[in-house]
Scaffold this motif. Structure first.
Motif, mmCIF file in Angstrom:
data_model
loop_
_atom_site.group_PDB
_atom_site.id
_atom_site.type_symbol
_atom_site.label_atom_id
_atom_site.label_comp_id
_atom_site.label_asym_id
_atom_site.label_seq_id
_atom_site.Cartn_x
_atom_site.Cartn_y
_atom_site.Cartn_z
ATOM 1 N N PRO A 50 -48.448 -77.532 49.168
ATOM 2 C CA PRO A 50 -48.073 -76.140 49.424
ATOM 3 C C PRO A 50 -46.558 -75.951 49.438
ATOM 4 C CG PRO A 50 -48.737 -77.202 51.463
ATOM 5 C CD PRO A 50 -49.013 -78.187 50.359
ATOM 6 N N ALA A 51 -46.130 -74.751 49.147
ATOM 7 C CA ALA A 51 -44.714 -74.410 49.274
ATOM 8 C C ALA A 51 -44.276 -74.711 50.701
ATOM 9 C CB ALA A 51 -44.503 -72.936 48.954
ATOM 10 N N GLY A 52 -43.086 -75.292 50.840
ATOM 11 C CA GLY A 52 -42.522 -75.508 52.163
ATOM 12 C C GLY A 52 -42.838 -76.835 52.810
ATOM 13 N N ILE A 53 -43.695 -77.665 52.197
ATOM 14 C CA ILE A 53 -44.008 -78.969 52.791
ATOM 15 C C ILE A 53 -42.950 -79.981 52.352
ATOM 16 C CG2 ILE A 53 -45.523 -79.763 50.912
ATOM 17 C CD1 ILE A 53 -47.286 -81.101 53.036
ATOM 18 N N TYR A 54 -42.461 -80.762 53.312
ATOM 19 C CA TYR A 54 -41.550 -81.846 52.954
ATOM 20 C C TYR A 54 -42.354 -82.981 52.330
ATOM 21 C CZ TYR A 54 -37.596 -79.778 55.432
ATOM 22 O OH TYR A 54 -36.575 -78.955 55.830
ATOM 23 N N HIS A 55 -41.832 -83.522 51.246
ATOM 24 C CA HIS A 55 -42.538 -84.575 50.526
ATOM 25 C C HIS A 55 -41.544 -85.351 49.670
ATOM 26 C CE1 HIS A 55 -42.240 -81.253 47.702
ATOM 27 N NE2 HIS A 55 -42.420 -82.120 46.722
ATOM 28 N N ARG A 56 -42.047 -86.389 49.027
ATOM 29 C CA ARG A 56 -41.255 -87.181 48.088
ATOM 30 C C ARG A 56 -42.226 -87.904 47.159
ATOM 31 N NH1 ARG A 56 -39.165 -91.709 52.540
ATOM 32 N NH2 ARG A 56 -41.195 -92.737 52.768
ATOM 33 N N PHE A 57 -41.694 -88.445 46.069
ATOM 34 C CA PHE A 57 -42.542 -89.104 45.067
ATOM 35 C C PHE A 57 -41.898 -90.399 44.597
ATOM 36 C CE2 PHE A 57 -43.164 -90.031 40.538
ATOM 37 C CZ PHE A 57 -44.523 -90.279 40.527
ATOM 38 N N THR A 58 -42.745 -91.371 44.315
ATOM 39 C CA THR A 58 -42.305 -92.566 43.603
ATOM 40 C C THR A 58 -43.476 -93.105 42.789
ATOM 41 O OG1 THR A 58 -41.310 -94.772 43.789
ATOM 42 C CG2 THR A 58 -42.886 -94.159 45.501
ATOM 43 N N VAL A 59 -43.156 -93.710 41.668
ATOM 44 C CA VAL A 59 -44.186 -94.471 40.967
ATOM 45 C C VAL A 59 -44.528 -95.678 41.828
ATOM 46 C CG1 VAL A 59 -43.603 -93.759 38.614
ATOM 47 C CG2 VAL A 59 -42.379 -95.666 39.671
ATOM 48 N N ASP A 60 -45.665 -96.298 41.548
ATOM 49 C CA ASP A 60 -45.991 -97.546 42.233
ATOM 50 C C ASP A 60 -45.422 -98.711 41.414
ATOM 51 O OD1 ASP A 60 -47.822 -97.875 40.126
ATOM 52 O OD2 ASP A 60 -49.516 -97.190 41.329
ATOM 53 N N SER A 61 -45.843 -99.919 41.718
ATOM 54 C CA SER A 61 -45.229 -101.092 41.078
ATOM 55 C C SER A 61 -45.561 -101.209 39.588
ATOM 56 C CB SER A 61 -45.633 -102.372 41.815
ATOM 57 O OG SER A 61 -47.037 -102.470 41.898
ATOM 58 N N ASP A 62 -46.508 -100.411 39.088
ATOM 59 C CA ASP A 62 -46.790 -100.399 37.646
ATOM 60 C C ASP A 62 -45.753 -99.599 36.857
ATOM 61 O OD1 ASP A 62 -49.024 -102.007 37.918
ATOM 62 O OD2 ASP A 62 -50.419 -100.316 38.042
ATOM 63 N N ASN A 63 -44.928 -98.823 37.546
ATOM 64 C CA ASN A 63 -43.843 -98.063 36.906
ATOM 65 C C ASN A 63 -44.313 -97.126 35.804
ATOM 66 O OD1 ASN A 63 -41.221 -98.756 38.107
ATOM 67 N ND2 ASN A 63 -41.786 -100.838 37.532
#
Length: 199
Positions: free
Chosen positions: A139-152
């Motif tokens: 949802p709009a306004g949620i703090y979050h982040r992203f990363t690939v896993d070890s498979d890249n």
């Protein structure tokens, strides 16, 4: 979501509490013992999940239905991997900065996998592992982040209402209307105080 659909979705979207260790962000970072988080708990935070047919996304009626019902008129594809994304390591570090958007963030994993981290009601990190076939909406306004896993590698469909908006607001940005609306709706917070969700 029925139990059968939930079980199928959990095959491609799994969540757990992070151990908060500072080592490689691409590792699973399970607590010891592992502490999994249900899709229902994610839904309480406003995070919606589906399992779709990634091999037939161009003709998938369920995807079409979701897009129409939620107004996702714009779509593009993005491959997050060293071979396809310019300045890969720099971008992956940028994606991993805790941030929010003023609109929903919608990602549909067509291949590969990756981690989206969100905060629970007590501001504790939950890691959400999205694999091929998983569609997730933040949802709009949620703090979050992203990363690939070890498979890249992750190939994702990005969906938007109207045109694409890429602006990320790194934490803290609690003054933004989207954050205030999120806090009021999902965190049951007004100002600096919690409110009774049953009130």
């Amino acid at each position: 979501m029925g139990e059968a659909a939930k079980d199928q979705t959990e095959e491609v979207i799994q969540a757990w509490y992070l151990d908060n260790k500072e080592e490689d962000q691409k590792l699973p970072h399970h607590k010891d013992p592992k502490e999994f988080v249900s899709l229902d708990k994610l839904a309480e935070l406003g995070v919606l999940c589906w399992r779709l047919d990634a091999d037939n996304y161009e003709t998938d009626e369920e995807l079409k239905r979701i897009r129409e019902s939620r107004g996702y008129s714009y779509m593009d594809l993005c491959e997050v991997c060293p071979e396809k994304l310019p300045n890969y390591e720099e971008k992956v570090k940028m994606f991993f900065e805790e941030h929010l958007h003023i609109d929903e963030e919608i990602r549909y994993c067509l291949a590969g996998s990756g981690y989206f981290d969100v905060r629970d009601l007590n501001d504790i990190w939950i890691r959400v592992w999205v694999k091929k076939g998983g569609l997730i909406v933040f949802p709009a306004g949620i703090y979050h982040r992203f990363t690939v896993d070890s498979d890249n590698y992750m190939k994702a469909m990005r969906l938007f209402v109207g045109g694409p908006v890429w602006t990320a607001y790194n934490r803290p940005h609690d003054h933004l209307p989207a954050r205030k609306a999120y806090m009021k709706k999902f965190l049951k917070v007004i100002g600096d105080r919690n409110i009774d969700a049953s009130a």
